[in-house]
Design an enzyme around this catalytic site. Structure first.
Site, mmCIF file in Angstrom:
data_model
loop_
_atom_site.group_PDB
_atom_site.id
_atom_site.type_symbol
_atom_site.label_atom_id
_atom_site.label_comp_id
_atom_site.label_asym_id
_atom_site.label_seq_id
_atom_site.Cartn_x
_atom_site.Cartn_y
_atom_site.Cartn_z
ATOM 1 N N ARG A 52 40.743 -11.374 4.508
ATOM 2 C CA ARG A 52 40.564 -10.748 3.202
ATOM 3 C C ARG A 52 39.727 -11.615 2.269
ATOM 4 O O ARG A 52 39.209 -11.156 1.270
ATOM 5 C CB ARG A 52 41.933 -10.402 2.572
ATOM 6 C CG ARG A 52 41.800 -9.517 1.362
ATOM 7 C CD ARG A 52 43.077 -8.869 0.821
ATOM 8 N NE ARG A 52 44.302 -9.248 1.460
ATOM 9 C CZ ARG A 52 45.053 -10.311 1.109
ATOM 10 N NH1 ARG A 52 44.688 -11.086 0.104
ATOM 11 N NH2 ARG A 52 46.156 -10.584 1.764
ATOM 12 N N TYR A 95 27.494 9.634 -10.614
ATOM 13 C CA TYR A 95 28.367 9.997 -9.501
ATOM 14 C C TYR A 95 29.733 10.423 -10.036
ATOM 15 O O TYR A 95 30.340 9.733 -10.849
ATOM 16 C CB TYR A 95 28.495 8.797 -8.560
ATOM 17 C CG TYR A 95 29.072 9.120 -7.214
ATOM 18 C CD1 TYR A 95 28.382 9.913 -6.314
ATOM 19 C CD2 TYR A 95 30.322 8.627 -6.841
ATOM 20 C CE1 TYR A 95 28.920 10.210 -5.073
ATOM 21 C CE2 TYR A 95 30.862 8.914 -5.602
ATOM 22 C CZ TYR A 95 30.163 9.711 -4.719
ATOM 23 O OH TYR A 95 30.691 9.996 -3.492
ATOM 24 N N ASP A 116 24.055 1.405 -11.003
ATOM 25 C CA ASP A 116 24.267 1.895 -9.639
ATOM 26 C C ASP A 116 22.885 2.294 -9.132
ATOM 27 O O ASP A 116 22.308 3.284 -9.566
ATOM 28 C CB ASP A 116 25.227 3.090 -9.666
ATOM 29 C CG ASP A 116 25.493 3.667 -8.272
ATOM 30 O OD1 ASP A 116 24.644 3.487 -7.379
ATOM 31 O OD2 ASP A 116 26.543 4.323 -8.105
ATOM 32 N N LYS A 149 24.728 4.806 2.098
ATOM 33 C CA LYS A 149 23.559 5.676 2.004
ATOM 34 C C LYS A 149 22.333 5.001 2.645
ATOM 35 O O LYS A 149 22.307 4.822 3.837
ATOM 36 C CB LYS A 149 23.336 6.051 0.535
ATOM 37 C CG LYS A 149 24.624 6.452 -0.206
ATOM 38 C CD LYS A 149 25.238 7.736 0.318
ATOM 39 C CE LYS A 149 26.625 8.024 -0.234
ATOM 40 N NZ LYS A 149 26.788 8.009 -1.680
#
Ligand SMILES: *Cc1c(COP(=O)(O)O)cnc(C)c1O
Length: 396
Positions: free
Chosen positions: A62, A115, A187, A212
């Site tokens: 982690r 978004y 973004d 993407k």
């Protein structure tokens, strides 16, 4: 290990080589997948050396992974940022970044064409934690500045935006933000570092849905944030607690995808520009939302700020919601699916995909027209994509 200083190289060279060690385990040319959840210590002394920062090494999955680290360095180099951090998804990057920067009583300015899940997280989730949000129209800099209050911590926007491809004037945005001492987050998923590098304009943090274009093959979920070392360090510390870390295999797929990023994006820019030009003069098509067109509200800004206009073309069909569906259904090359940016062309009607459960009025309130089509152009041949659209438009 300190790496020797090298001259700043072009995006294609960076995409292939940045972040990777010259000499790798087993002399393999590819970065290995460190498929491990934990890392062993030879003895207690090594453990002490690690916690007292006398040595650099991994500790637990982690907190980091060598494959992930290579992807992060590559992403930072491509965006000309000091450091980068990879996440399990784009939304994990967005939510962890916002949680790291904001506290109760803070205020955020967000642009309206963004978004949907980002807007939901800001308005609904962070709202419950006492964060105030003002939504302003993308491209209205007076409204952006008017919305800033003494407790405003950051301005969050996309550029280009989803789905209307609105382009923000980053220089203007940074000028306002720096004067008012507010941080900026962009973004940049639609642009990729190939078409635009917001860090070069003074933006503080850049976020990508690596699902993407960066991954580019519709085969992974990942996210990233890049920026200054201190800012990224703070977000990394929170990621170690909240745990939205990528799997090492996703990191490997991202590295593999990034190697062809410049090639793919330049092909997608070309294909999309040709598709937009074709659609722009078609009698069964209304407004085409693509920055290469002189009718686009930020055509001039996009021309000076971006190296390419991106691979998403949004357009309005001259017809109702059902006529628009007939066009979508008649296309034989793009597949109907959410997402964008991969080598396969994808097509969707936002009203019936991301905004299905909304009424017509609610859709219009958030700016989603029912005759809108979002076409994410892949790397196929433009002639084929255009011929396919031409026959599909006959069904409208
Ligand atoms: C897809 C997308 C996201 C969310 O990314 P995930 O990887 O799906 O979590 C955020 N912003 C934009 C602009 C996107 O297109």
């Amino acid at each position: 290990m300190a790496e020797p200083k090298t001259p700043r190289r072009g995006a294609s060279t960076q995409a292939v080589h940045a972040g990777e060690q010259r000499s790798k385990p087993t002399d393999a040319i590819t970065t290995p997948i460190s498929q491990t959840s934990t890392y062993t210590f030879a003895n207690t002394q090594e453990l002490r050396d690690h916690f007292e920062h006398r040595i650099e090494r991994e500790e637990y999955g982690r907190y980091g992974n060598p494959t992930q680290r290579v992807a992060e360095k590559k992403l930072a180099a491509l965006d000309n940022a000091e450091d980068g951090l990879m996440f399990a998804s784009g939304m994990a990057a967005i939510t962890t970044t916002l949680f790291a920067i904001l506290s109760r009583g803070a205020h955020v300015v967000v642009t309206d064409d963004a978004y949907r899940r980002t807007r939901q997280f800001l308005n609904q989730t962070l709202g419950r934690f006492g964060v105030d949000v003002s939504t302003v129209p993308a491209g209205d800099y007076d409204r952006i500045e008017e919305a800033i209050r003494p407790n405003t911590r950051l301005i969050f926007s996309e550029s280009p935006t989803n789905p209307y491809n609105r382009v923000l004037d980053l220089e203007k945005l940074v000028e306002i933000a720096q004067r008012r001492r507010v941080k900026t987050v962009i973004d940049s998923t639609f642009a990729t570092p190939i078409n635009q590098r917001p860090i070069d304009f003074g933006i503080d943090l850049v976020i990508h849905s690596a699902t993407k274009y960066l991954g580019g093959h519709n085969d992974l979920l990942a996210g990233a944030v890049v920026g200054s070392a201190p800012l990224i360090g703070g977000i990394r510390d929170l990621q170690a607690i909240t745990g939205a870390v990528p799997d090492p295999f996703a990191a490997y797929l991202l590295i593999r995808g990034l190697k062809t990023l410049a090639l793919r994006v330049s092909r997608q820019n070309e294909n999309a520009e040709r598709l937009a030009a074709f659609l722009d003069t078609h009698p069964k098509v209304g407004t085409v939302h693509y920055p290469s067109l002189s009718s686009h509200p930020e055509h001039e800004i996009a021309k000076s700020q971006m190296k390419g206009y991106g691979g998403v073309v949004s357009f309005e069909v001259a017809g109702d919601i059902d006529a628009t569906s007939r066009l979508v259904d008649a296309c034989q090359i793009p597949r109907i699916a959410p997402s964008l940016g991969g080598v396969e062309s994808l097509i969707e009607q936002p009203a019936l995909m991301s905004f299905y459960e909304l009424t017509t009025e609610e859709r219009l309130q958030v700016g989603i027209k029912e005759n809108l089509v979002r076409y994410s152009v892949g790397v196929e041949d433009a002639d084929d994509l255009i011929a396919d659209l031409e026959q599909a438009l006959e069904q409208v």
